[in-house]
Write a protein that holds these residues in place. Structure first.
Motif, PDB file in Angstrom:
ATOM      1  N   UNK A  37      17.171  -5.709  -6.000  1.00 47.41           N
ATOM      2  CA  UNK A  37      16.620  -4.818  -7.023  1.00 47.41           C
ATOM      3  C   UNK A  37      16.020  -3.588  -6.352  1.00 47.41           C
ATOM      4  N   UNK A  38      16.289  -2.434  -6.939  1.00 51.95           N
ATOM      5  CA  UNK A  38      15.664  -1.182  -6.500  1.00 51.95           C
ATOM      6  C   UNK A  38      15.219  -0.429  -7.744  1.00 51.95           C
ATOM      7  N   UNK A  39      14.019   0.134  -7.746  1.00 48.73           N
ATOM      8  CA  UNK A  39      13.503   0.766  -8.964  1.00 48.73           C
ATOM      9  C   UNK A  39      14.316   1.965  -9.433  1.00 48.73           C
ATOM     10  N   UNK A  40      15.004   2.661  -8.513  1.00 47.30           N
ATOM     11  CA  UNK A  40      15.816   3.806  -8.912  1.00 47.30           C
ATOM     12  C   UNK A  40      17.260   3.413  -9.199  1.00 47.30           C
ATOM     13  N   UNK A  41      17.598   2.125  -9.034  1.00 47.05           N
ATOM     14  CA  UNK A  41      18.921   1.629  -9.399  1.00 47.05           C
ATOM     15  C   UNK A  41      19.993   1.795  -8.350  1.00 47.05           C
ATOM     16  N   UNK A 147      -0.777   2.156  -1.615  1.00 46.55           N
ATOM     17  CA  UNK A 147      -0.083   2.431  -2.876  1.00 46.55           C
ATOM     18  C   UNK A 147      -0.377   1.428  -3.980  1.00 46.55           C
ATOM     19  N   UNK A 148      -1.164   0.406  -3.695  1.00 42.84           N
ATOM     20  CA  UNK A 148      -1.354  -0.678  -4.657  1.00 42.84           C
ATOM     21  C   UNK A 148      -1.899  -0.240  -6.002  1.00 42.84           C
ATOM     22  N   UNK A 149      -2.669   0.826  -6.040  1.00 41.31           N
ATOM     23  CA  UNK A 149      -3.269   1.285  -7.296  1.00 41.31           C
ATOM     24  C   UNK A 149      -2.476   2.389  -7.975  1.00 41.31           C
ATOM     25  N   UNK A 152       3.278   3.602 -10.642  1.00 43.27           N
ATOM     26  CA  UNK A 152       4.625   4.167 -10.634  1.00 43.27           C
ATOM     27  C   UNK A 152       5.570   3.078 -10.125  1.00 43.27           C
ATOM     28  N   UNK A 153       6.754   2.908 -10.734  1.00 46.53           N
ATOM     29  CA  UNK A 153       7.626   1.799 -10.328  1.00 46.53           C
ATOM     30  C   UNK A 153       8.039   1.820  -8.873  1.00 46.53           C
ATOM     31  N   UNK A 155       6.299   3.206  -6.337  1.00 46.25           N
ATOM     32  CA  UNK A 155       5.110   2.851  -5.556  1.00 46.25           C
ATOM     33  C   UNK A 155       4.845   1.353  -5.623  1.00 46.25           C
ATOM     34  N   UNK A 156       4.999   0.769  -6.788  1.00 45.92           N
ATOM     35  CA  UNK A 156       4.759  -0.671  -6.927  1.00 45.92           C
ATOM     36  C   UNK A 156       5.776  -1.472  -6.128  1.00 45.92           C
ATOM     37  N   UNK A 157       7.033  -1.012  -6.137  1.00 47.17           N
ATOM     38  CA  UNK A 157       8.060  -1.707  -5.360  1.00 47.17           C
ATOM     39  C   UNK A 157       7.751  -1.619  -3.868  1.00 47.17           C
ATOM     40  N   UNK A 158       7.443  -0.394  -3.396  1.00 47.13           N
ATOM     41  CA  UNK A 158       7.133  -0.228  -1.974  1.00 47.13           C
ATOM     42  C   UNK A 158       5.917  -1.055  -1.572  1.00 47.13           C
ATOM     43  N   UNK A 159       4.956  -1.177  -2.457  1.00 54.73           N
ATOM     44  CA  UNK A 159       3.700  -1.857  -2.122  1.00 54.73           C
ATOM     45  C   UNK A 159       3.833  -3.368  -2.106  1.00 54.73           C
ATOM     46  N   UNK A 160       4.701  -3.935  -2.951  1.00 55.04           N
ATOM     47  CA  UNK A 160       4.657  -5.382  -3.151  1.00 55.04           C
ATOM     48  C   UNK A 160       5.983  -6.108  -3.008  1.00 55.04           C
ATOM     49  N   UNK A 161       7.124  -5.410  -2.971  1.00 54.12           N
ATOM     50  CA  UNK A 161       8.397  -6.130  -3.059  1.00 54.12           C
ATOM     51  C   UNK A 161       9.297  -5.971  -1.842  1.00 54.12           C
TER      52      UNK A 161
END
Length: 296
Positions: A37-41, A147-149, A152-153, A155-161
């Motif tokens: 999965x990637x947030x930008x597809x 980036x945790x706070x 933005x999708x 930022x959330x992906x980079x921070x946690x996935x």
């Protein structure tokens, strides 16, 4: 012996790099694998490159580890679709083997790579030393802490996935570019948890991680953060030379610099060291960089 991975992001990496063998076509070996999965597809370039290396490695004697790869990113892949890999066994000599891997989606190639493998031989040995006075990775902020706070999708992906823990020696350029606008940086990298002992897997995972931050020295030089509205980047080609074996579930230092940027493209070179200062790999990549209202 290292324990098997337990972090879910690393488990996802293991699944992504575990290719299924399909019936051969026109004498070529065929494999399939899912996309992450990637947030930008779009398929992450390091993913399809690492999978292509796994596919090629599956057709070579394990006593011949990869020593170099050269790949071209041809089309943006669809992260919602699986990928098919076709491997041509170009040559098997006394010491070297050569493989060409083509990655396809919907019948169209999205990535093309040639890799060379060699029986490990004794010989001359030297390398450029790792930079001194590099802070320990444990003293540097994580991506999640930066980036945790951010709501933005991407930022959330980079921070946690993502499966790789990245710690910038210089402050990261996710939101702003602090400090001097220089064309170099260093980043510590390590998988979030332990990986299998297979050396071929660690080389593929190192290739996977090598695509994350390699264009950043170009952006840093010109004061361009990842959050810049309208910024467009894409990896065009990627070359990697594997000098010595190292584990990617142990800290490695990625030293990067950009010698040139022009014509909407930028070149970056990198060296990857073990924490003990042993040079493991060298990398070079040219990427497309388009910044609204700015010529590089």
């Amino acid at each position: 012996m290292h324990p098997v991975s337990s972090h879910p992001n690393t488990e996802a990496l293991l699944a992504t790099l575990s290719l299924a063998t399909e019936p051969s076509v026109n004498g070529e070996d065929v494999f399939t694998a899912p996309s992450q999965y990637m947030p930008h597809g779009r398929v992450y370039g390091g993913q399809v490159m690492a999978q292509s290396l796994v596919a090629a490695s599956n057709t070579v004697d394990p006593e011949r580890p990869v020593h170099s790869l050269h790949g071209y990113f041809l089309r943006a892949g669809d992260a919602t679709q699986p990928i098919t890999f076709s491997v041509d066994r170009i040559h098997d000599g006394r010491s070297f083997s050569t493989r060409r891997t083509q990655a396809y989606q919907n019948g169209a190639p999205i990535f093309s790579m040639i890799a060379s493998f060699q029986v490990e031989d004794p010989g001359l040995d030297h390398f450029i030393e790792m930079p001194s006075d590099i802070p320990d990775p444990e003293t540097l902020p994580t991506v999640e802490s930066v980036l945790g706070d951010v709501d933005h999708p991407v930022a959330k992906y980079w921070a946690t996935q993502r499966p790789i823990d990245l710690r910038h020696v210089e402050s990261p350029i996710y939101l702003t570019v602090n400090g001097s606008h220089v064309a170099h940086q260093a980043v510590w990298m390590r998988s979030l948890s332990a990986l299998p002992d297979d050396p071929a897997f660690h080389r593929a995972a190192l290739a996977y991680a090598s695509d994350y931050t390699l264009l950043e020295p170009i952006l840093r030089r010109h004061g361009v953060a990842w959050s810049t509205p309208g910024l467009k980047t894409a990896s065009l080609d990627h070359a990697m030379w594997f000098h010595r074996f190292g584990r990617i579930d142990e800290w490695v230092l990625y030293v990067q610099e950009s010698p040139s940027a022009q014509g909407g493209r930028g070149l970056t070179q990198g060296r990857i060291y073990s924490r003990e200062g042993i040079l493991l790999a060298s990398v070079a990549q040219e990427g497309m960089i388009r910044v609204p209202g700015m010529e590089i």
